[in-house]
Design a protein around this motif. Structure first.
Motif, PDB file in Angstrom:
ATOM      1  N   ARG A 190      46.007 106.685  40.024  1.00  0.00           N
ATOM      2  CA  ARG A 190      45.320 106.145  38.853  1.00  0.00           C
ATOM      3  C   ARG A 190      46.308 105.849  37.733  1.00  0.00           C
ATOM      4  O   ARG A 190      46.236 104.810  37.073  1.00  0.00           O
ATOM      5  CB  ARG A 190      44.258 107.118  38.363  1.00  0.00           C
ATOM      6  CG  ARG A 190      43.049 107.186  39.283  1.00  0.00           C
ATOM      7  CD  ARG A 190      42.020 108.154  38.783  1.00  0.00           C
ATOM      8  NE  ARG A 190      41.403 107.630  37.573  1.00  0.00           N
ATOM      9  CZ  ARG A 190      40.578 108.334  36.813  1.00  0.00           C
ATOM     10  NH1 ARG A 190      40.277 109.582  37.134  1.00  0.00           N
ATOM     11  NH2 ARG A 190      40.052 107.804  35.739  1.00  0.00           N
ATOM     12  N   VAL A 191      47.253 106.772  37.501  1.00  0.00           N
ATOM     13  CA  VAL A 191      48.265 106.561  36.456  1.00  0.00           C
ATOM     14  C   VAL A 191      49.094 105.322  36.783  1.00  0.00           C
ATOM     15  O   VAL A 191      49.387 104.503  35.895  1.00  0.00           O
ATOM     16  CB  VAL A 191      49.149 107.821  36.293  1.00  0.00           C
ATOM     17  CG1 VAL A 191      50.383 107.515  35.457  1.00  0.00           C
ATOM     18  CG2 VAL A 191      48.352 108.963  35.682  1.00  0.00           C
ATOM     19  N   GLU A 192      49.476 105.162  38.037  1.00  0.00           N
ATOM     20  CA  GLU A 192      50.251 103.981  38.427  1.00  0.00           C
ATOM     21  C   GLU A 192      49.461 102.695  38.177  1.00  0.00           C
ATOM     22  O   GLU A 192      50.004 101.699  37.708  1.00  0.00           O
ATOM     23  CB  GLU A 192      50.665 104.089  39.899  1.00  0.00           C
ATOM     24  CG  GLU A 192      51.765 105.098  40.144  1.00  0.00           C
ATOM     25  CD  GLU A 192      52.148 105.208  41.616  1.00  0.00           C
ATOM     26  OE1 GLU A 192      51.811 104.286  42.409  1.00  0.00           O
ATOM     27  OE2 GLU A 192      52.774 106.208  41.971  1.00  0.00           O
ATOM     28  N   ARG A 193      48.146 102.731  38.492  1.00  0.00           N
ATOM     29  CA  ARG A 193      47.312 101.548  38.237  1.00  0.00           C
ATOM     30  C   ARG A 193      47.230 101.253  36.751  1.00  0.00           C
ATOM     31  O   ARG A 193      47.323 100.100  36.325  1.00  0.00           O
ATOM     32  CB  ARG A 193      45.908 101.761  38.814  1.00  0.00           C
ATOM     33  CG  ARG A 193      45.812 101.519  40.303  1.00  0.00           C
ATOM     34  CD  ARG A 193      44.363 101.348  40.776  1.00  0.00           C
ATOM     35  NE  ARG A 193      43.457 102.384  40.292  1.00  0.00           N
ATOM     36  CZ  ARG A 193      43.147 103.506  40.946  1.00  0.00           C
ATOM     37  NH1 ARG A 193      43.691 103.746  42.125  1.00  0.00           N
ATOM     38  NH2 ARG A 193      42.307 104.379  40.427  1.00  0.00           N
ATOM     39  N   VAL A 194      47.080 102.305  35.937  1.00  0.00           N
ATOM     40  CA  VAL A 194      47.007 102.103  34.490  1.00  0.00           C
ATOM     41  C   VAL A 194      48.325 101.528  33.984  1.00  0.00           C
ATOM     42  O   VAL A 194      48.332 100.590  33.165  1.00  0.00           O
ATOM     43  CB  VAL A 194      46.659 103.428  33.767  1.00  0.00           C
ATOM     44  CG1 VAL A 194      46.862 103.318  32.276  1.00  0.00           C
ATOM     45  CG2 VAL A 194      45.226 103.845  34.077  1.00  0.00           C
ATOM     46  N   GLU A 195      49.452 102.044  34.469  1.00  0.00           N
ATOM     47  CA  GLU A 195      50.755 101.525  34.065  1.00  0.00           C
ATOM     48  C   GLU A 195      50.898 100.066  34.485  1.00  0.00           C
ATOM     49  O   GLU A 195      51.396  99.231  33.708  1.00  0.00           O
ATOM     50  CB  GLU A 195      51.880 102.367  34.664  1.00  0.00           C
ATOM     51  CG  GLU A 195      52.067 103.705  34.012  1.00  0.00           C
ATOM     52  CD  GLU A 195      53.189 104.508  34.633  1.00  0.00           C
ATOM     53  OE1 GLU A 195      53.627 104.175  35.772  1.00  0.00           O
ATOM     54  OE2 GLU A 195      53.626 105.477  34.005  1.00  0.00           O
ATOM     55  N   ASP A 196      50.469  99.761  35.720  1.00  0.00           N
ATOM     56  CA  ASP A 196      50.555  98.376  36.190  1.00  0.00           C
ATOM     57  C   ASP A 196      49.687  97.461  35.324  1.00  0.00           C
ATOM     58  O   ASP A 196      50.103  96.347  34.965  1.00  0.00           O
ATOM     59  CB  ASP A 196      50.127  98.275  37.657  1.00  0.00           C
ATOM     60  CG  ASP A 196      51.153  98.910  38.588  1.00  0.00           C
ATOM     61  OD1 ASP A 196      52.299  99.138  38.145  1.00  0.00           O
ATOM     62  OD2 ASP A 196      50.785  99.190  39.760  1.00  0.00           O
ATOM     63  N   ASN A 197      48.491  97.921  34.965  1.00  0.00           N
ATOM     64  CA  ASN A 197      47.614  97.126  34.103  1.00  0.00           C
ATOM     65  C   ASN A 197      48.226  96.921  32.729  1.00  0.00           C
ATOM     66  O   ASN A 197      48.183  95.814  32.170  1.00  0.00           O
ATOM     67  CB  ASN A 197      46.238  97.779  33.961  1.00  0.00           C
ATOM     68  CG  ASN A 197      45.409  97.652  35.214  1.00  0.00           C
ATOM     69  OD1 ASN A 197      45.663  96.781  36.042  1.00  0.00           O
ATOM     70  ND2 ASN A 197      44.431  98.526  35.372  1.00  0.00           N
ATOM     71  N   CYS A 198      48.813  97.981  32.165  1.00  0.00           N
ATOM     72  CA  CYS A 198      49.460  97.861  30.850  1.00  0.00           C
ATOM     73  C   CYS A 198      50.643  96.900  30.923  1.00  0.00           C
ATOM     74  O   CYS A 198      50.833  96.068  30.012  1.00  0.00           O
ATOM     75  CB  CYS A 198      49.932  99.220  30.353  1.00  0.00           C
ATOM     76  SG  CYS A 198      48.606 100.296  29.828  1.00  0.00           S
ATOM     77  N   THR A 208      55.982 101.101  30.902  1.00  0.00           N
ATOM     78  CA  THR A 208      55.272 101.939  29.941  1.00  0.00           C
ATOM     79  C   THR A 208      55.922 103.313  29.811  1.00  0.00           C
ATOM     80  O   THR A 208      55.356 104.195  29.219  1.00  0.00           O
ATOM     81  CB  THR A 208      53.807 102.128  30.374  1.00  0.00           C
ATOM     82  OG1 THR A 208      53.800 102.656  31.683  1.00  0.00           O
ATOM     83  CG2 THR A 208      53.060 100.821  30.305  1.00  0.00           C
TER      84      THR A 208
END
Length: 101
Positions: free
Chosen positions: A82-90, A100
């Motif tokens: 989930r953290v990786e997805r959030v970083e990718d989205n950011c 990030t």
């Protein structure tokens, strides 16, 4: 009876009495030894039973801990994804290229 015969009879009587007394004493000691041995074996058996029960309990606890550890590892992997997805989205939204971190 002559004094020699009386002495011989008394000697034989004393010898027999000593022999039987010795046998009785030996039999009592054997019974006592067997009783002590039986008591010791009973204590050893109890200790073994207690140890076996403790090992079973520890094994059960280890199994429980292993299951909990597996669940925690799975949760950490899911959160990491989930953290990786959030970083990718950011990164995609801000297109900074620096990440990030």
């Amino acid at each position: 009876m002559t004094p020699g015969e009386i002495t011989a009879t008394v000697s034989v009587s004393i010898a027999l009495a000593t022999f039987f007394f010795g046998r009785l004493t030996a039999m009592r000691e054997q019974v006592s030894d067997k009783t002590r041995m039986s008591e010791r074996l009973d204590r050893i058996w109890e200790t073994c039973s207690d140890t076996r029960d403790a090992v079973r309990e520890m094994s059960r606890k280890l199994d429980d801990h292993s299951e909990r550890l597996t669940r925690v590892e799975q949760q950490v992997q899911a959160l990491s994804a989930r953290v990786e997805r959030v970083e990718d989205n950011c990164d995609a939204i801000f297109k900074s290229g620096a990440g990030t971190d």
